[in-house]
Enzyme design. Structure first.
Site, short mmCIF file in Angstrom:
data_model
loop_
_atom_site.label_atom_id
_atom_site.label_comp_id
_atom_site.label_asym_id
_atom_site.label_seq_id
_atom_site.Cartn_x
_atom_site.Cartn_y
_atom_site.Cartn_z
N ARG A 196 28.64 2.39 17.60
CA ARG A 196 29.04 1.30 18.47
C ARG A 196 29.81 1.89 19.64
O ARG A 196 30.58 2.84 19.48
CB ARG A 196 29.93 0.29 17.73
CG ARG A 196 29.18 -0.68 16.84
CD ARG A 196 28.45 -1.73 17.64
NE ARG A 196 27.84 -2.76 16.82
CZ ARG A 196 26.59 -2.75 16.41
NH1 ARG A 196 25.79 -1.73 16.70
NH2 ARG A 196 26.11 -3.74 15.69
N GLU A 248 27.94 -3.51 26.76
CA GLU A 248 26.49 -3.59 26.97
C GLU A 248 26.08 -4.96 27.53
O GLU A 248 26.66 -5.98 27.14
CB GLU A 248 25.77 -3.34 25.64
CG GLU A 248 26.02 -1.93 25.12
CD GLU A 248 25.44 -1.71 23.73
OE1 GLU A 248 24.83 -2.65 23.16
OE2 GLU A 248 25.61 -0.60 23.20
N HIS A 259 20.58 1.18 23.69
CA HIS A 259 20.88 0.67 22.34
C HIS A 259 19.57 0.38 21.59
O HIS A 259 19.31 -0.77 21.20
CB HIS A 259 21.75 -0.59 22.41
CG HIS A 259 22.43 -0.89 21.10
ND1 HIS A 259 23.61 -1.59 21.03
CD2 HIS A 259 22.11 -0.57 19.82
CE1 HIS A 259 23.98 -1.71 19.75
NE2 HIS A 259 23.08 -1.09 19.00
#
Length: 309
Positions: free
Chosen positions: A228, A257, A275
């Protein structure tokens, strides 16, 4: 009538079709007035990065299940879920190998200059004889892994196949892994040439890879993050890269993000991904099938397949 569910994040077409066949699906961005359907929503299907924002959770008085298509729970307030007796499920196990593969892919791309080499060829510099920097081998190097859970262990197995020595940091020492344990994260970074972040997100891990850890990693050290973005102090990372206090970074995740620090975009010693560590057809289908089973079990009053809460 089919039960109403709220879909927070798009899934594979096959999975969405199965959801639509069994339920009245309301895709959040397309819902003009959430209050009108809120009293009928008992289940929410979402992604690990999206979770369920506090205002949405509060607006659903009958909510009984949050089915996460992923393993991250940091975007869901688990304390509130427990207080309200809301079940939370994830999709563990099925994405482990893909995330571990991405960690190694980022490491190889960074160490061997794969992205730079691709651009070198596409830009026509090879026939011109323009110099391109040499890469670095990964074989025989020391990899420190932050978080020795399922993903961390899968990364460690791959690292061993490359002849790397593995050490790790976690909240406690694992007696069944056989790798060197470092209780202090700075000490792990100091003894590693490659630091791979595989720790779970959330308040307990926020910013643990900070300026001091990056300083300990050193000017030749590489940081890989497939966990993360919140686990790494992003401002400290940008500063360390700009000032060449670490050698480079391979990043699949970011703090805010989809926003990526602009400074990273122009760096040749950084490899970036949007991601997508678990973004394979096979894994996304397997994750979706697990979500379907959890939602079906919830409405049938049966045991959930993979509960967190």
């Amino acid at each position: 009538m089919k039960p109403d569910i709220l879909l927070m994040e798009r899934m594979m077409p096959r999975i969405e079709k199965a959801l639509n066949d069994a339920y009245m699906v309301h895709y959040l961005p397309d819902v003009p007035a959430l209050p009108a359907i809120a009293p009928r929503i008992r289940a929410v299907v979402t992604g690990g990065g999206t979770g369920v924002p506090p205002d949405i959770m509060a607006a659903l008085p009958q909510l009984g299940l949050i089915a996460i298509n992923g393993i991250g729970t940091d975007a869901v307030d688990l304390n509130v879920a427990r207080q309200r007796n809301i079940h939370v499920t994830t999709t563990p196990g099925v994405l482990t190998d893909d995330v571990a593969d991405m960690a190694i892919a980022l490491l190889l791309a960074l160490s061997r200059g794969i992205v730079r080499g691709d651009r070198y060829v596409r830009d026509g510099k090879w026939p011109q004889g323009a110099p391109i920097p040499l890469g670095h081998r990964v074989t025989g190097r020391v990899m420190g892994i932050v978080g020795m859970g399922h993903v961390g262990r899968a990364i460690a197995r791959r690292a061993e196949a490359f002849g790397m020595r593995v050490a790790y940091n976690d909240v406690r020492e694992m007696t069944d892994v056989g790798f060197a344990f470092h209780a202090d994260l700075e000490d792990l970074a100091r003894s590693s040439e490659i630091l791979v972040v595989a720790a779970a997100g959330g308040a307990g891990s926020r910013g643990i890879v900070n300026a001091k850890v990056l300083e300990a990693l050193g000017p030749e050290g590489l940081l890989i993050n497939v966990a993360r973005g919140s686990v790494v102090d992003e401002d400290a990372l940008v500063a360390a890269l700009q000032q060449e206090r670490i050698g480079g970074a391979g990043l699949d995740v970011f703090a805010h993000e989809p926003d990526v620090p602009p400074a990273l975009l122009g760096m040749d010693n950084v490899v970036l991904q949007p991601h997508r560590a678990s973004a394979t057809v096979e894994t996304r289908l397997a994750m979706g099938e697990m979500v379907l089973k959890n939602v079906a079990a919830f409405y049938a009053g049966e045991k959930l397949l993979s509960p967190v809460v």
